[in-house]
Design a protein around this motif. Sequence first.
Motif, PDB file in Angstrom:
ATOM      1  N   ASP A 270      61.895  50.215  48.106  1.00 25.98           N
ATOM      2  CA  ASP A 270      61.922  50.996  49.341  1.00 25.98           C
ATOM      3  C   ASP A 270      60.519  51.107  49.930  1.00 25.98           C
ATOM      4  OD1 ASP A 270      64.552  51.508  49.911  1.00 25.98           O
ATOM      5  OD2 ASP A 270      64.655  53.313  48.673  1.00 25.98           O
ATOM      6  N   ASN A 271      60.008  49.973  50.371  1.00 25.85           N
ATOM      7  CA  ASN A 271      58.718  49.965  51.050  1.00 25.85           C
ATOM      8  C   ASN A 271      58.712  48.862  52.101  1.00 25.85           C
ATOM      9  OD1 ASN A 271      58.435  47.595  49.610  1.00 25.85           O
ATOM     10  ND2 ASN A 271      57.162  48.526  48.009  1.00 25.85           N
ATOM     11  N   TYR A 344      50.286  43.225  52.472  1.00 25.92           N
ATOM     12  CA  TYR A 344      50.250  44.395  51.597  1.00 25.92           C
ATOM     13  C   TYR A 344      51.527  45.202  51.810  1.00 25.92           C
ATOM     14  CZ  TYR A 344      48.882  47.180  55.722  1.00 25.92           C
ATOM     15  OH  TYR A 344      48.852  47.783  56.940  1.00 25.92           O
ATOM     16  N   VAL A 345      51.786  46.165  50.929  1.00 23.51           N
ATOM     17  CA  VAL A 345      52.980  46.993  51.054  1.00 23.51           C
ATOM     18  C   VAL A 345      52.582  48.442  51.287  1.00 23.51           C
ATOM     19  CG1 VAL A 345      54.447  45.505  49.649  1.00 23.51           C
ATOM     20  CG2 VAL A 345      53.141  47.342  48.548  1.00 23.51           C
ATOM     21  N   THR A 346      53.457  49.163  51.964  1.00 21.58           N
ATOM     22  CA  THR A 346      53.255  50.585  52.202  1.00 21.58           C
ATOM     23  C   THR A 346      54.611  51.262  52.220  1.00 21.58           C
ATOM     24  OG1 THR A 346      52.302  52.225  53.716  1.00 21.58           O
ATOM     25  CG2 THR A 346      53.314  50.293  54.702  1.00 21.58           C
ATOM     26  N   ILE A 350      51.985  52.568  58.182  1.00 21.28           N
ATOM     27  CA  ILE A 350      51.638  51.144  58.213  1.00 21.28           C
ATOM     28  C   ILE A 350      50.178  50.911  57.850  1.00 21.28           C
ATOM     29  CG2 ILE A 350      51.424  49.136  59.730  1.00 21.28           C
ATOM     30  CD1 ILE A 350      53.842  50.176  61.267  1.00 21.28           C
ATOM     31  N   ALA A 351      49.322  51.825  58.236  1.00 22.18           N
ATOM     32  CA  ALA A 351      47.880  51.653  57.980  1.00 22.18           C
ATOM     33  C   ALA A 351      47.487  52.018  56.561  1.00 22.18           C
ATOM     34  CB  ALA A 351      47.085  52.496  58.974  1.00 22.18           C
ATOM     35  N   GLU A 352      48.414  52.570  55.788  1.00 25.07           N
ATOM     36  CA  GLU A 352      48.090  53.030  54.434  1.00 25.07           C
ATOM     37  C   GLU A 352      48.591  52.041  53.390  1.00 25.07           C
ATOM     38  OE1 GLU A 352      49.452  56.617  51.423  1.00 25.07           O
ATOM     39  OE2 GLU A 352      49.416  56.998  53.590  1.00 25.07           O
ATOM     40  N   THR A 354      49.391  50.666  49.759  1.00 28.05           N
ATOM     41  CA  THR A 354      49.703  51.250  48.455  1.00 28.05           C
ATOM     42  C   THR A 354      49.315  50.308  47.326  1.00 28.05           C
ATOM     43  OG1 THR A 354      51.947  50.367  48.585  1.00 28.05           O
ATOM     44  CG2 THR A 354      51.609  52.610  49.383  1.00 28.05           C
ATOM     45  N   GLY A 355      48.697  49.204  47.648  1.00 28.10           N
ATOM     46  CA  GLY A 355      48.269  48.258  46.631  1.00 28.10           C
ATOM     47  C   GLY A 355      47.386  47.197  47.249  1.00 28.10           C
ATOM     48  N   ALA A 356      46.922  46.291  46.418  1.00 32.86           N
ATOM     49  CA  ALA A 356      46.050  45.224  46.891  1.00 32.86           C
ATOM     50  C   ALA A 356      46.842  44.189  47.687  1.00 32.86           C
ATOM     51  CB  ALA A 356      45.363  44.562  45.699  1.00 32.86           C
ATOM     52  N   GLU A 357      46.125  43.422  48.510  1.00 30.34           N
ATOM     53  CA  GLU A 357      46.757  42.337  49.241  1.00 30.34           C
ATOM     54  C   GLU A 357      47.271  41.299  48.253  1.00 30.34           C
ATOM     55  OE1 GLU A 357      44.053  40.774  52.086  1.00 30.34           O
ATOM     56  OE2 GLU A 357      44.248  42.480  53.465  1.00 30.34           O
TER      57      GLU A 357
END
Length: 465
Positions: A270-271, A344-346, A350-352, A354-357
């Motif tokens: 769910d991201n 990346y995932v969030t 959208i600008a945040e 939650t992990g590395a590219e």
Amino acid sequence: MNNIKKYKVNSSITIIIAVVIVILLNVFVTVLGTKVPLKIDMTTNKMFEISEKTKEYLKNYETPVDIYVLAGNSEKDERINAVLRKYSESNSNIKITNINTAENPTFGRKYANDGIKLTANSVIVDSGNKYKLLSLSDLYGINAQTGSYTSLNVENKITSALKYVSSDNQLKAYVVQGHNELAVSGAMAKLEDENYSVAELNTLTEEIPADTSLLMIVRPTADFSKDEISKLDSYLLSGGNMQVYFDVDSKGLTNLYDYLKSVWGIGVEDNMVIETDTSHSVMIGGNGVTLVVPEIRETEFTSSLLKNKRTIAYFPYSKELRQEFEHNGDISVEPVLLSSDKAYVTTSNIAEKTGAESQFIVGALAADNKHNSSVYVSGNTMLLTRDASILSNDYGLANYDYFMNLINYTLNNDESFTVDEKTLVNNSISMSLSSAVTIFILVVIIIPLIILVCGLVIWFRRRNL
């Protein structure tokens, strides 16, 4: 004097023989032209040829079919007729007839039902028991904004029509309802064009018919009950095929997520997958809508798209999928569509990040070799709500080719192959100024000068005989 007379006789005989040879050659070429196609398709994409897949299909086509083109000699569309001739040349069971509706105004009345209007260059494919009516807008791709023709769809539509009029049985596809799913009129219309019977099915209240070839679930936002999951599992264990398309609005579908993860090895997160690589995007339309272009992995059903450098795309953003295992008993899982390695995932903002590219899966296929069944999961809806011709003709996207190739591959349905539309091209020859000057000197000066010199030499020799 005798030598002069003998020369004149020999010259006359030579001239007569040459004239006879030219006449016979002309007759031979004329007759040959009625038996063997002498035109050569020089377009870069072989616009007026039919594909090898269609040629193979026609080799075993046994249904007598009449193809009527509603156009007199003055209004015939030569592009359409050029492709149609390839069908009659490839199979003697297919007969092409041009109908001049001005001279035969009553022809076609039995076909003009359901409010369908017959127009110039409409094509009717008729096997006697079934028929398919194709308008000019079916045979050409038309840009909705400019009204200009963008692609030639004759082979695509005629091959599909031949399958339809010769088939006794239709494959059945059902679009699942009951979970706030998205309407996918574009996908349903495309399936119908490919000779599928398409209907909606509410798995909350209905059983899945035993003869279902394909089950589609598109953007559910309410979870499936355990009873429904049991129905899905029973269907797939009996050799069924299912496609599930999520998007970012699909959240908290615990039962469905657990089933896909534990049984089919495809996890759904769910991201949102956010693509930052601009080379993985394409802008469409005048309003500057940007779509994401995923990486396509080489598979049996994607190889033609990769070979022809076709593009598929989806609206931002996609859900993240995970490959839980590669093999588990008889079930195997393979990623098919992926982001770039700069995504990346969030979870919400959208600008945040939650992990590395990294590179993320947005489309995966699981296959059960024992039960001959499959499950395809997409993290986005792949624009299946949009009309197929608009995606292909206006935007040059191959989403529906990907969609149908996937279906035909998972259903192991060789006869239901798809034929790509062919982009209209202007095959002009360009050359540098020096090349143009060289050709001019050769054709306009040198060759005529050689002919003149040869003529003068022959005249001078004859003058002294």
